[in-house]
Design a protein around this motif. Sequence first.
Motif, PDB file in Angstrom:
ATOM      1  N   TRP A 143       3.782  14.636  28.247  1.00 17.39           N
ATOM      2  CA  TRP A 143       4.891  15.402  27.020  1.00 17.39           C
ATOM      3  C   TRP A 143       5.284  16.787  27.304  1.00 17.39           C
ATOM      4  N   THR A 144       4.627  17.482  28.343  1.00 15.03           N
ATOM      5  CA  THR A 144       4.859  18.826  28.436  1.00 15.03           C
ATOM      6  C   THR A 144       6.304  19.196  28.957  1.00 15.03           C
ATOM      7  N   SER A 145       6.804  18.439  30.069  1.00 13.87           N
ATOM      8  CA  SER A 145       8.081  18.729  30.538  1.00 13.87           C
ATOM      9  C   SER A 145       9.356  18.333  29.323  1.00 13.87           C
ATOM     10  N   PRO A 146       9.120  17.281  28.759  1.00 15.09           N
ATOM     11  CA  PRO A 146      10.297  16.875  27.615  1.00 15.09           C
ATOM     12  C   PRO A 146      10.023  17.846  26.438  1.00 15.09           C
ATOM     13  N   LEU A 147       8.930  18.250  26.129  1.00 16.00           N
ATOM     14  CA  LEU A 147       8.721  19.329  25.037  1.00 16.00           C
ATOM     15  C   LEU A 147       9.272  20.524  25.551  1.00 16.00           C
TER      16      LEU A 147
END
Length: 342
Positions: A189-193
């Motif tokens: 979830w960190t990259s798209p966030l």
Amino acid sequence: MAERIWISRVSNLVRRIVRHYGAASAGSIAAIGLCVALCSSAAASSSALFCVLVPHFKDEYWLSVGYGLEQEAARQNVELLFFEAGGYRARAKQIEQLGSCTKRRVDAILIGAVTSDHPDLTEAIAQAARNVPVFGLVNELHADGLSGRIGVNWHEMGYAVGRYLAERHPEGSPLKTAVFISGPPEAGWTSPLETGLRDGLAGGAVAIIEVFGADTGLRQQLALVETALDHHPNADYLIGSAPAVEAAIGLLATKADPNTPLLLSTYISHTIMRGLMNGGVLATAFDDPVLQGVMALNQAVSVLASERSVEVVGPDIVLLTNSDKNLVDIRISPPEYFPDIH
């Protein structure tokens, strides 16, 4: 009607977390005996048996997911076995737990994956899915053989926060700066966030000056907050994961400096909710983790009954601010809730 949130500065939840993580060794020994009892009772029961694997419950967000699962499981006559890997870098542990659940011949596995695409985990999921339906839970997951997944678009979670700041400081207004504290890069979830956050900020006058990432335990996130504020003491905003903002609340309370950054969270937790209600947190993206738990349980039951895989579904994302009048109607898990972990 949604349940009213219980507000307590030092809640039973905190004490239960401390007891659980402070007695890990004793808990491991006790879990062996408990496992035997649970397996025997499950064999004698007519209820369905699901395994639920999560990264960890040190992040309060997952408590609300677990609560939603348990509430719906009780209604649907489903027994749940909760397992936590220990963090987003505990890939081997989660793979081991997948194998254990498969050997138990459970009816379904719901997995909040510690990584979205590492080949070791995705292959383990594909192998497990040959024997038991596997469902993605909350976290992004790119694995073959999934029977379904509940989750939201984390790009939209970041975008909601970024858009709020861009509207608060439109292009042409004085430039504001922000530090961004997130989870580890291996978490799906960190990259798209981050991409969503930057897209939301586009066209505004807020610039991210540095990004920090680590596992979402409070200790790790506190270390990042300290580093971020040391590097950028004059930052106008601190945007972070729920544990990062929780750490920042505690750290900033010890400082006499009036020029502290305003705080925004990228997702909800009990601490973030209290911060919104008392004005200490400016805003957060809300993806209704309790409802995601309910939806995940329903999805698994439905797929088992129909034997048909389904697409990703999840709640709508909304932005909560400390000026909202309906915060008391937002549902998260009760402060005393903590699941039994095996």
